[in-house]
Scaffold this motif. Structure first.
Motif, PDB file in Angstrom:
ATOM      1  N   ARG A 174      -4.114  -8.747  13.890  1.00  0.00           N
ATOM      2  CA  ARG A 174      -3.006  -9.682  13.730  1.00  0.00           C
ATOM      3  C   ARG A 174      -2.025  -9.201  12.669  1.00  0.00           C
ATOM      4  N   LEU A 175      -2.540  -8.720  11.562  1.00  0.00           N
ATOM      5  CA  LEU A 175      -1.675  -8.206  10.501  1.00  0.00           C
ATOM      6  C   LEU A 175      -0.910  -6.974  10.980  1.00  0.00           C
ATOM      7  N   ALA A 176      -1.610  -6.070  11.664  1.00  0.00           N
ATOM      8  CA  ALA A 176      -0.972  -4.839  12.135  1.00  0.00           C
ATOM      9  C   ALA A 176       0.125  -5.136  13.148  1.00  0.00           C
ATOM     10  N   ARG A 177      -0.125  -6.065  14.060  1.00  0.00           N
ATOM     11  CA  ARG A 177       0.902  -6.416  15.053  1.00  0.00           C
ATOM     12  C   ARG A 177       2.132  -7.007  14.368  1.00  0.00           C
ATOM     13  N   THR A 178       1.908  -7.867  13.409  1.00  0.00           N
ATOM     14  CA  THR A 178       3.032  -8.502  12.713  1.00  0.00           C
ATOM     15  C   THR A 178       3.826  -7.489  11.895  1.00  0.00           C
ATOM     16  N   LEU A 179       3.133  -6.544  11.281  1.00  0.00           N
ATOM     17  CA  LEU A 179       3.791  -5.552  10.424  1.00  0.00           C
ATOM     18  C   LEU A 179       4.212  -4.301  11.191  1.00  0.00           C
ATOM     19  N   ASN A 180       3.945  -4.281  12.511  1.00  0.00           N
ATOM     20  CA  ASN A 180       4.343  -3.152  13.361  1.00  0.00           C
ATOM     21  C   ASN A 180       3.778  -1.833  12.825  1.00  0.00           C
ATOM     22  N   CYS A 181       2.480  -1.848  12.567  1.00  0.00           N
ATOM     23  CA  CYS A 181       1.822  -0.644  12.068  1.00  0.00           C
ATOM     24  C   CYS A 181       0.462  -0.515  12.756  1.00  0.00           C
ATOM     25  N   ASN A 182      -0.233   0.550  12.483  1.00  0.00           N
ATOM     26  CA  ASN A 182      -1.582   0.732  12.979  1.00  0.00           C
ATOM     27  C   ASN A 182      -2.578   0.077  12.029  1.00  0.00           C
ATOM     28  N   VAL A 183      -3.721  -0.311  12.564  1.00  0.00           N
ATOM     29  CA  VAL A 183      -4.758  -0.893  11.711  1.00  0.00           C
ATOM     30  C   VAL A 183      -5.127   0.074  10.590  1.00  0.00           C
ATOM     31  N   GLU A 184      -5.177   1.378  10.906  1.00  0.00           N
ATOM     32  CA  GLU A 184      -5.542   2.380   9.904  1.00  0.00           C
ATOM     33  C   GLU A 184      -4.582   2.377   8.723  1.00  0.00           C
ATOM     34  N   ASP A 185      -3.325   1.989   8.970  1.00  0.00           N
ATOM     35  CA  ASP A 185      -2.335   1.974   7.892  1.00  0.00           C
ATOM     36  C   ASP A 185      -2.635   0.906   6.849  1.00  0.00           C
ATOM     37  N   LEU A 186      -3.397  -0.100   7.235  1.00  0.00           N
ATOM     38  CA  LEU A 186      -3.731  -1.185   6.315  1.00  0.00           C
ATOM     39  C   LEU A 186      -4.940  -0.854   5.440  1.00  0.00           C
ATOM     40  N   MET A 187      -5.718   0.095   5.867  1.00  0.00           N
ATOM     41  CA  MET A 187      -6.960   0.399   5.168  1.00  0.00           C
ATOM     42  C   MET A 187      -6.702   1.095   3.837  1.00  0.00           C
ATOM     43  N   GLU A 188      -7.582   0.840   2.869  1.00  0.00           N
ATOM     44  CA  GLU A 188      -7.511   1.481   1.571  1.00  0.00           C
ATOM     45  C   GLU A 188      -8.458   2.675   1.561  1.00  0.00           C
ATOM     46  N   LYS A 189      -7.897   3.859   1.405  1.00  0.00           N
ATOM     47  CA  LYS A 189      -8.709   5.071   1.467  1.00  0.00           C
ATOM     48  C   LYS A 189      -9.369   5.433   0.130  1.00  0.00           C
ATOM     49  N   VAL A 190      -8.860   4.864  -0.952  1.00  0.00           N
ATOM     50  CA  VAL A 190      -9.395   5.203  -2.268  1.00  0.00           C
ATOM     51  C   VAL A 190     -10.223   4.046  -2.790  1.00  0.00           C
ATOM     52  N   PRO A 191     -11.548   4.219  -2.885  1.00  0.00           N
ATOM     53  CA  PRO A 191     -12.398   3.135  -3.379  1.00  0.00           C
ATOM     54  C   PRO A 191     -12.358   3.071  -4.901  1.00  0.00           C
ATOM     55  N   PRO A 192     -12.840   1.971  -5.490  1.00  0.00           N
ATOM     56  CA  PRO A 192     -12.854   1.860  -6.940  1.00  0.00           C
ATOM     57  C   PRO A 192     -13.711   2.942  -7.602  1.00  0.00           C
ATOM     58  N   SER A 193     -14.798   3.334  -6.957  1.00  0.00           N
ATOM     59  CA  SER A 193     -15.666   4.371  -7.509  1.00  0.00           C
ATOM     60  C   SER A 193     -16.415   5.030  -6.362  1.00  0.00           C
ATOM     61  N   ILE A 194     -17.029   6.154  -6.642  1.00  0.00           N
ATOM     62  CA  ILE A 194     -17.774   6.903  -5.638  1.00  0.00           C
ATOM     63  C   ILE A 194     -19.253   6.747  -5.925  1.00  0.00           C
ATOM     64  N   SER A 195     -19.966   6.278  -4.944  1.00  0.00           N
ATOM     65  CA  SER A 195     -21.413   6.119  -5.112  1.00  0.00           C
ATOM     66  C   SER A 195     -22.106   7.453  -4.935  1.00  0.00           C
ATOM     67  N   ALA A 196     -23.253   7.539  -5.490  1.00  0.00           N
ATOM     68  CA  ALA A 196     -24.003   8.803  -5.390  1.00  0.00           C
ATOM     69  C   ALA A 196     -24.499   9.016  -3.965  1.00  0.00           C
TER      70      ALA A 196
END
Length: 219
Positions: A197-219
């Motif tokens: 729903r967000l992607a359709r409204t913003l005319n983007c791909n779902v992947e564009d909404l995703m955050e690729k950088v997490p707060p930290s990296i787990s072991a």
């Protein structure tokens, strides 16, 4: 987290990007920033990011450098590569950047925009003596500082919508949008229907909404 390509190629990718930078800077004496911009402008950059095995493992670091120079319309080098026992800071920079790009799936240009390669080079001390995941944690910190806004907020602003307008048009609670934009909730764990729903409204791909950088990296 979904990495950029199969981990089986990672070690070779790190070695080859490292050798490419080391050769361009320390054998051919090009400035690090210039060499990196040539790589970013080449078609090799996108193929590297996408896990093209003909680039990751099909070419050596020196061959990558020669192709980058050719695409930048620079003269073919006559200097033969040297092979020092100690790895240079530039070698480490390429090695570490290859890991970070693989782990996050960010484009090299996105990384460069947030954390220029000269800043990455300055992390050589002390991070070259640490686990590469500690370097990645530091890069996440620098990336977030340079890009504090979430993708959702940036895309909403680009569309010229307020939070309430987006909520109404996408049929998503305004409080949910606020929580995603403030990182109080992880948009990467949102329900598929909400993301669609967000992607359709913003005319983007779902992947564009995703955050690729997490707060930290787990072991």
């Amino acid at each position: 987290m979904i990495c950029a390509y199969d981990k089986n190629y990672l070690a070779a990718a790190q070695k080859n990007l490292a050798r490419m930078l080391d050769y361009l800077v320390n054998d051919l004496h090009h400035p690090l920033e210039t060499a990196w911009q040539w790589f970013l402008a080449s078609e090799l950059s996108a193929r590297f990011e996408q896990g093209d095995c003909t680039v990751l493992v099909g070419l050596s670091g020196v061959e990558l450098a020669h192709t980058v120079l050719e695409q930048a319309r620079e003269p073919a080098p006559v200097q033969q590569p040297s092979y020092a026992y100690d790895r240079s800071p530039e070698y480490w920079t390429g090695w570490a950047l290859a890991y970070y790009q693989w782990f996050t799936g960010l484009r090299f240009a996105e990384i460069e925009q947030a954390v220029p390669i000269t800043e990455v080079r300055l992390l050589y001390t002390p991070y070259h003596e640490m686990d590469v995941r500690q370097f990645a944690d530091k890069m996440n910190e620098l990336y977030r500082a340079a890009k504090p806004e979430t993708n959702l907020k940036a895309l909403r602003a680009l569309a010229g919508l307020s939070q309430s307008e987006l909520a109404e048009q996408a049929d998503v609670p305004v409080r949910t949008i606020q929580q995603y934009e403030q990182r109080q909730k992880d948009i990467n764990k949102a329900q598929a229907e909400t993301l669609l729903r967000l992607a359709r409204t913003l005319n983007c791909n779902v992947e564009d909404l995703m955050e690729k950088v997490p707060p930290s990296i787990s072991a």
